[in-house]
Design a protein around this motif. Structure first.
Motif, short mmCIF file in Angstrom:
data_model
loop_
_atom_site.label_atom_id
_atom_site.label_comp_id
_atom_site.label_asym_id
_atom_site.label_seq_id
_atom_site.Cartn_x
_atom_site.Cartn_y
_atom_site.Cartn_z
N VAL A 189 34.15 -29.17 51.41
CA VAL A 189 32.85 -29.51 51.98
C VAL A 189 32.17 -28.27 52.53
N ASP A 190 32.92 -27.42 53.21
CA ASP A 190 32.35 -26.18 53.75
C ASP A 190 31.81 -25.28 52.64
N ARG A 191 32.55 -25.23 51.51
CA ARG A 191 32.08 -24.43 50.39
C ARG A 191 30.80 -25.02 49.79
N ALA A 192 30.78 -26.34 49.69
CA ALA A 192 29.60 -26.99 49.12
C ALA A 192 28.37 -26.79 50.01
N ARG A 193 28.57 -26.83 51.31
CA ARG A 193 27.44 -26.68 52.24
C ARG A 193 27.16 -25.22 52.57
N GLN A 194 28.07 -24.37 52.11
CA GLN A 194 27.93 -22.93 52.36
C GLN A 194 27.85 -22.64 53.86
N GLU A 195 28.76 -23.27 54.59
CA GLU A 195 28.80 -23.08 56.05
C GLU A 195 29.78 -21.96 56.38
N PHE A 196 29.24 -20.78 56.57
CA PHE A 196 30.05 -19.61 56.89
C PHE A 196 29.47 -18.93 58.13
N PRO A 197 30.31 -18.44 59.06
CA PRO A 197 31.76 -18.63 59.06
C PRO A 197 32.11 -20.05 59.46
N SER A 198 33.14 -20.58 58.85
CA SER A 198 33.56 -21.95 59.12
C SER A 198 34.65 -21.97 60.19
N ILE A 199 34.58 -22.95 61.08
CA ILE A 199 35.64 -23.14 62.07
C ILE A 199 36.81 -23.83 61.38
N PRO A 200 38.01 -23.28 61.36
CA PRO A 200 39.15 -23.95 60.71
C PRO A 200 39.36 -25.35 61.28
N PHE A 201 39.69 -26.29 60.40
CA PHE A 201 39.85 -27.68 60.84
C PHE A 201 40.95 -27.81 61.88
N LEU A 202 42.03 -27.02 61.74
CA LEU A 202 43.12 -27.07 62.72
C LEU A 202 42.61 -26.75 64.12
N ARG A 203 41.79 -25.72 64.24
CA ARG A 203 41.25 -25.34 65.54
C ARG A 203 40.33 -26.44 66.07
#
Length: 430
Positions: A189-203
């Motif tokens: 989903v992050d790649r599709a939305r091009q959301e960078f920098p992405s917060i890791p899901f674990l965090r």
């Protein structure tokens, strides 16, 4: 003679036929059984009845079903529409049908692996329904956690009263998705939305469930990164920074409660570190990290203990911790002492309620390996030393504070002077 022989042969034939029929029936029953799931990947369990019967509501989702274990429960259908609304909003945020098909492909390729994470077979849930369920639930979890951490807007399409119930339901052992599939969908989903920098899901997940003191600053811990689902994540967060102590099978239990130990001169001190499990006993001082208890604590801990009983019985850190507290706390007076020392902070109304809760948490929890046996042994020995009890009794009776201590010393000096004067008077007579 021939008649007897023929009778014996007929009898043997009947025995053979019966034996063959029994074997045939057993083979038929075995063939009708569904093959058992691969145990190597299994880590999401139906809570054993022995634990569930103590407090069923502690393990049962109250509002939302996640994954197959409570799939189709009529009492939880209110949230199915909410999931669909959430999915509609999710699609509207730069997620085309082609992108959704990519997510479906990820789940299809991992369907067998996902099913192996569960302790039950779900043959009645067909592949299409299973994939649809995983996709809707994973998207809901991702969007719920993301939006919950937006302090200004918060989750859309959810009534405020639902928030805490959903958050608590997401912690339950029976209400889990494998962490790896949520992570893969989140990354896609992050790649599709091009959301960078992405917060890791674990965090993001650790922060979301991070209201407890022990959950702070743990994102880089290897054990936390290896978490297999959200309940496992919470367990790993709890044991982050734990002292390396050997598990044994000696099973030495603490025999004496907090109030009794104080009568033997044991001093209680709150430890500064955050890991709840790091209990120490040295030179008559018991150090325990602060435990904060609210009304959701029992449900939260019961599910982690159930996970350990099923999945990690020989590394049952939380079960051992609760057992230690159970032996240390027998009454409201024990809780009062620990509250006074700053070791326990709770919002349950009265100390008797906390004492009762701690004692019931341990019900039907089996003995496996022991983590605090060395500490329990030292504390038992300390109490059973008669000099320690005598010394503590003298200190508590005659020197509980500076005023009584001063009075005791003054009385002792006066007694000694009186005795000297008496001896002197007797000597002068003779």
């Amino acid at each position: 003679m021939n008649i007897e022989f023929e009778g014996a042969r007929a009898s043997n034939g009947e025995d053979y036929d019966m034996n063959r029929n029994i074997v045939t029936r057993l083979n038929s029953m075995v063939d009708s059984c569904a093959p058992q799931q691969g145990l190597s990947e299994c880590c999401i369990y139906k809570v054993p009845n022995l634990l569930r019967n103590v407090k069923p509501e502690a393990y049962t989702p109250q509002l939302i079903s996640i994954g197959p274990l409570h799939y189709g429960d009529a009492k939880l259908q209110i949230m199915q529409r909410k999931k669909l609304i959430c999915f509609r909003e999710f699609k509207g945020n730069r997620m085309s049908d082609e992108r959704i098909m990519d997510l479906v492909k990820i789940i299809r390729n991992k369907e067998k692996n996902i099913r192996q994470y569960y302790s039950k077979n779900f043959d009645k849930i067909g592949s299409m329904d299973f994939i649809e369920m995983i996709l809707l639930d994973a998207v809901f979890i991702i969007e719920f956690i993301r939006e919950s951490d937006d302090f200004e807007d918060g989750p859309k399409n959810l009534e405020p009263w639902m928030m805490s119930d959903i958050k608590e339901d997401l912690k339950l052992l029976e209400n889990q998705l494998p962490f790896f599939i949520i992570q893969e969908i989140y990354d896609e989903v992050d790649r599709a939305r091009q959301e960078f920098p992405s917060i890791p899901f674990l965090r993001l997940a650790t922060f979301h469930f991070g209201k407890y003191t022990f959950s702070q600053g743990v994102n880089n811990d290897p054990k936390v990164k290896e978490s297999r689902h959200l309940t496992d994540l919470l367990r790993n967060v709890m044991r982050n920074g734990v002292i390396k102590r050997r598990f044994t099978f000696d099973n030495i239990k603490l025999k004496y409660s907090a109030v009794m130990l104080r009568k033997a001169g044991v001093r209680f001190r709150v430890a500064k570190e955050k890991c709840l499990l790091n209990i120490r006993f040295e030179k008559g001082v018991l150090e325990i990290p602060r435990l904060e208890v609210d009304y959701s604590f029992e449900r939260f801990v019961r599910n982690i203990m159930a996970l350990e009983q099923c999945y990690k019985p020989f590394e049952a850190y939380i079960c051992n911790y609760i057992k230690f507290l159970d032996h240390l706390i027998n009454s409201a007076e024990d809780v009062d002492l620990l509250v006074e020392k700053g070791i326990i902070l709770h919002w349950l109304g009265d100390d008797a309620a906390l004492s009762s809760m701690i004692n019931k948490l341990n019900e039907n929890i089996g003995d496996t390996s022991a983590y605090y046996d060395d500490i329990c042994d030292k504390m038992n020995v300390h109490y059973e030393n008669r000099w320690n009890r005598l010394n503590a009794n003298l200190r508590h009776v005659y020197f509980p504070n500076i005023w009584r201590g001063t009075g005791t010393v003054a009385a002792a000096i006066l007694l000694i002077l009186t005795l000297i004067q008496t001896i002197t008077s007797v000597k002068s007579v003779f």
